[in-house]
Motif scaffolding. Structure first.
Motif, PDB file in Angstrom:
ATOM      1  N   LEU A 170      14.039  39.683 -27.875  1.00  0.00           N
ATOM      2  CA  LEU A 170      14.278  38.918 -29.106  1.00  0.00           C
ATOM      3  C   LEU A 170      13.256  39.299 -30.165  1.00  0.00           C
ATOM      4  CD1 LEU A 170      14.895  35.365 -27.592  1.00  0.00           C
ATOM      5  CD2 LEU A 170      16.626  36.917 -28.530  1.00  0.00           C
ATOM      6  N   PRO A 171      13.691  39.539 -31.381  1.00  0.00           N
ATOM      7  CA  PRO A 171      12.722  39.713 -32.462  1.00  0.00           C
ATOM      8  C   PRO A 171      11.851  38.470 -32.570  1.00  0.00           C
ATOM      9  CG  PRO A 171      14.929  40.324 -33.187  1.00  0.00           C
ATOM     10  CD  PRO A 171      15.081  39.644 -31.856  1.00  0.00           C
ATOM     11  N   ASN A 172      10.608  38.648 -32.953  1.00  0.00           N
ATOM     12  CA  ASN A 172       9.698  37.510 -33.075  1.00  0.00           C
ATOM     13  C   ASN A 172      10.299  36.458 -34.012  1.00  0.00           C
ATOM     14  OD1 ASN A 172       7.789  38.796 -31.428  1.00  0.00           O
ATOM     15  ND2 ASN A 172       6.961  39.923 -33.178  1.00  0.00           N
ATOM     16  N   GLY A 173      10.289  35.196 -33.561  1.00  0.00           N
ATOM     17  CA  GLY A 173      10.794  34.095 -34.380  1.00  0.00           C
ATOM     18  C   GLY A 173      12.253  33.767 -34.192  1.00  0.00           C
ATOM     19  N   THR A 218       9.496  40.114 -28.694  1.00  0.00           N
ATOM     20  CA  THR A 218       8.941  41.466 -28.697  1.00  0.00           C
ATOM     21  C   THR A 218       7.445  41.478 -28.398  1.00  0.00           C
ATOM     22  OG1 THR A 218      10.565  42.015 -30.402  1.00  0.00           O
ATOM     23  CG2 THR A 218       8.793  43.597 -30.024  1.00  0.00           C
ATOM     24  N   ASP A 219       6.678  40.677 -29.138  1.00  0.00           N
ATOM     25  CA  ASP A 219       5.226  40.678 -28.955  1.00  0.00           C
ATOM     26  C   ASP A 219       4.831  40.184 -27.569  1.00  0.00           C
ATOM     27  OD1 ASP A 219       4.907  41.647 -31.481  1.00  0.00           O
ATOM     28  OD2 ASP A 219       4.140  39.786 -32.367  1.00  0.00           O
ATOM     29  N   VAL A 220       5.585  39.221 -27.057  1.00  0.00           N
ATOM     30  CA  VAL A 220       5.279  38.665 -25.728  1.00  0.00           C
ATOM     31  C   VAL A 220       5.504  39.723 -24.655  1.00  0.00           C
ATOM     32  CG1 VAL A 220       5.991  36.971 -23.992  1.00  0.00           C
ATOM     33  CG2 VAL A 220       5.762  36.291 -26.392  1.00  0.00           C
ATOM     34  N   LEU A 221       6.633  40.427 -24.729  1.00  0.00           N
ATOM     35  CA  LEU A 221       6.924  41.469 -23.744  1.00  0.00           C
ATOM     36  C   LEU A 221       5.854  42.557 -23.770  1.00  0.00           C
ATOM     37  CD1 LEU A 221       8.691  42.844 -21.653  1.00  0.00           C
ATOM     38  CD2 LEU A 221      10.130  43.723 -23.514  1.00  0.00           C
ATOM     39  N   LYS A 222       5.469  42.971 -24.957  1.00  0.00           N
ATOM     40  CA  LYS A 222       4.445  44.022 -25.068  1.00  0.00           C
ATOM     41  C   LYS A 222       3.121  43.551 -24.494  1.00  0.00           C
ATOM     42  CE  LYS A 222       2.670  47.437 -28.332  1.00  0.00           C
ATOM     43  NZ  LYS A 222       2.725  47.918 -29.735  1.00  0.00           N
ATOM     44  N   ARG A 223       2.756  42.295 -24.762  1.00  0.00           N
ATOM     45  CA  ARG A 223       1.482  41.756 -24.260  1.00  0.00           C
ATOM     46  C   ARG A 223       1.485  41.652 -22.737  1.00  0.00           C
ATOM     47  NH1 ARG A 223       1.561  36.701 -26.066  1.00  0.00           N
ATOM     48  NH2 ARG A 223       1.666  37.542 -28.175  1.00  0.00           N
ATOM     49  N   ILE A 224       2.609  41.260 -22.157  1.00  0.00           N
ATOM     50  CA  ILE A 224       2.706  41.150 -20.704  1.00  0.00           C
ATOM     51  C   ILE A 224       2.462  42.516 -20.058  1.00  0.00           C
ATOM     52  CG2 ILE A 224       4.298  40.739 -18.776  1.00  0.00           C
ATOM     53  CD1 ILE A 224       5.628  38.570 -20.505  1.00  0.00           C
ATOM     54  N   ILE A 225       3.066  43.558 -20.627  1.00  0.00           N
ATOM     55  CA  ILE A 225       2.886  44.909 -20.087  1.00  0.00           C
ATOM     56  C   ILE A 225       1.435  45.357 -20.251  1.00  0.00           C
ATOM     57  CG2 ILE A 225       3.558  47.327 -20.350  1.00  0.00           C
ATOM     58  CD1 ILE A 225       6.329  46.285 -21.290  1.00  0.00           C
ATOM     59  N   GLU A 226       0.870  45.115 -21.429  1.00  0.00           N
ATOM     60  CA  GLU A 226      -0.523  45.522 -21.672  1.00  0.00           C
ATOM     61  C   GLU A 226      -1.480  44.804 -20.732  1.00  0.00           C
ATOM     62  OE1 GLU A 226      -0.355  46.573 -26.472  1.00  0.00           O
ATOM     63  OE2 GLU A 226      -0.791  44.530 -25.804  1.00  0.00           O
ATOM     64  N   ASP A 227      -1.242  43.514 -20.516  1.00  0.00           N
ATOM     65  CA  ASP A 227      -2.144  42.728 -19.670  1.00  0.00           C
ATOM     66  C   ASP A 227      -2.092  43.167 -18.213  1.00  0.00           C
ATOM     67  OD1 ASP A 227      -2.934  41.281 -21.853  1.00  0.00           O
ATOM     68  OD2 ASP A 227      -1.744  39.505 -21.409  1.00  0.00           O
ATOM     69  N   TYR A 228      -0.957  43.742 -17.785  1.00  0.00           N
ATOM     70  CA  TYR A 228      -0.864  44.185 -16.396  1.00  0.00           C
ATOM     71  C   TYR A 228      -1.874  45.298 -16.121  1.00  0.00           C
ATOM     72  CZ  TYR A 228       0.682  46.126 -12.028  1.00  0.00           C
ATOM     73  OH  TYR A 228       0.695  46.608 -10.751  1.00  0.00           O
ATOM     74  N   GLY A 229      -1.968  46.274 -17.024  1.00  0.00           N
ATOM     75  CA  GLY A 229      -3.082  47.211 -16.997  1.00  0.00           C
ATOM     76  C   GLY A 229      -2.921  48.500 -16.232  1.00  0.00           C
ATOM     77  N   CYS A 230      -1.862  48.684 -15.449  1.00  0.00           N
ATOM     78  CA  CYS A 230      -1.720  49.918 -14.666  1.00  0.00           C
ATOM     79  C   CYS A 230      -0.927  50.998 -15.390  1.00  0.00           C
ATOM     80  CB  CYS A 230      -1.056  49.624 -13.315  1.00  0.00           C
ATOM     81  SG  CYS A 230      -2.168  48.873 -12.117  1.00  0.00           S
ATOM     82  N   PHE A 231      -0.429  50.666 -16.571  1.00  0.00           N
ATOM     83  CA  PHE A 231       0.371  51.623 -17.332  1.00  0.00           C
ATOM     84  C   PHE A 231      -0.160  51.755 -18.756  1.00  0.00           C
ATOM     85  CE2 PHE A 231       3.332  50.052 -14.109  1.00  0.00           C
ATOM     86  CZ  PHE A 231       3.946  51.218 -13.681  1.00  0.00           C
TER      87      PHE A 231
END
Length: 348
Positions: free
Chosen positions: A210-213, A258-271
């Protein structure tokens, strides 16, 4: 994830195979970016001429064959050019729920394929392949599922009981519980892929967010699921389905922002995120055609409805859905657009 949430199989007119052109268009629109990512970001040590590729959430075709061939062509081009390899062999693992229609998948494998094919039934929230065995993984329209529904949503006495059959986005309490479960599941998915992929391998993700908002029920898919829910309630009032059973029926779907999905991936840290891009969908948004919309959401959601309430109840539900879609075309025309994405991750 419940095994009941499986796309309708077979090759008939009501099958997912015949009504997945919208999803397939994203693969076609992403080809150039996938080729570019593999050419510049795939960094593996080829000690043999065998490349392992896996599609997690392959369904019964034909889109899986298109994305797999896109990856094979790109890998072949890269390593024949860089390493002067005259011939590369490919092993492709097709993974999905045990209830997926693997028979149709293997029956319709392209006759011109240049790869070995293996079916791997099992939940993609867990590891399904040996450690460090995979060079490139792909998953299309699979990362919007959750493995289970928060139990609070099924208890009518709970303060966060969700009367809707999905997360509309309008209740902050409901959305938070869905998001908490979604984070757990995305991390489980990424953890499994991090174990399977060798260092420098790529994970290609295609799908919707979903686009933010924007809230789910402001989009065409959200509105269509709302129509399914209201239609089920109507036939429950007619006594065709059990109301108490319907009260506990929730779809294991959650589209993140969008921002939430990106943050979840970044926070995982292995990629490392190499590509996170909105893709201009070749088919645009869903066509505003009641027959097309009803059929599209029947082949994706109808199997789950039928497994819970029976085939007859499912057919009656979708007769009502089609009527509602026709009546609500002006509202559907004003729906906010979703976002189709291409994400490419490199294993650290």
């Amino acid at each position: 994830m419940s095994n009941s949430f499986t796309m309708i199989g077979g090759e008939g007119p009501n099958s997912y195979r015949e009504h997945s052109k919208f999803q397939g268009a994203l693969v076609e629109a992403s080809k150039e970016k996938i080729n570019e990512a593999i050419a510049t970001k795939l960094d593996i040590d080829i000690t043999s001429n065998l490349i392992n590729i896996a599609d997690f959430g392959c369904s019964s075709g034909p889109n899986t064959f298109i994305v797999v061939q896109t990856i094979i062509d790109a890998v072949e081009h890269k390593y024949q050019k860089e390493s002067n390899l005259e011939e590369i062999e490919f092993q492709v693992f097709f993974n999905d729920s045990p209830t997926n229609d693997f028979n149709t998948l293997f029956k319709t494998l392209p006759s011109t394929r240049r790869y070995f094919a293996t079916g791997v039934p099992g939940s993609f929230f867990g590891r399904v392949l040996p450690r460090n065995s995979l060079h490139v993984g792909v998953s299309s329209y699979s990362l919007h599922f959750v493995s289970k529904i928060p139990k609070e949503f099924k208890d009518r006495d709970s303060p966060v009981w969700n009367k809707d059959i999905h997360c509309t986005g309008f209740s902050k309490e409901v959305a938070k519980l869905y998001l908490d479960q979604y984070k757990v599941d995305v991390w489980s998915f990424l953890n499994a892929r991090a174990q399977e992929l060798m260092s420098g391998g790529l994970l290609v993700l295609l799908g919707s967010c979903l686009p933010n908002g924007v809230q789910m029920s402001e989009t065409v898919p959200g509105m269509m699921i709302d129509f399914i829910g209201s239609s089920l309630n109507e036939i429950a009032k007619q006594g065709l389905v059990d109301q108490q059973k319907l009260n506990t029926f929730k779809l294991p779907i959650y589209l993140a922002h969008t921002d939430v999905l990106k943050r979840i991936i970044e926070d995982y840290g292995c990629f490392t995120i190499e590509v996170f891009k909105k893709i201009s969908h070749a088919n645009g948004e869903f066509p505003l055609d009641p027959e097309y919309l009803t059929q599209s959401f029947k082949v994706t959601v109808g199997g789950s409805v039928a497994s819970q309430f029976g085939q007859d109840a499912m057919e009656k539900t979708y007769e009502l859905v089609k009527k509602k879609t026709q009546e609500k075309l002006p509202q559907l025309a004003q729906a906010k657009p979703g976002m189709q994405y291409l994400i490419v991750l490199r294993k650290n």
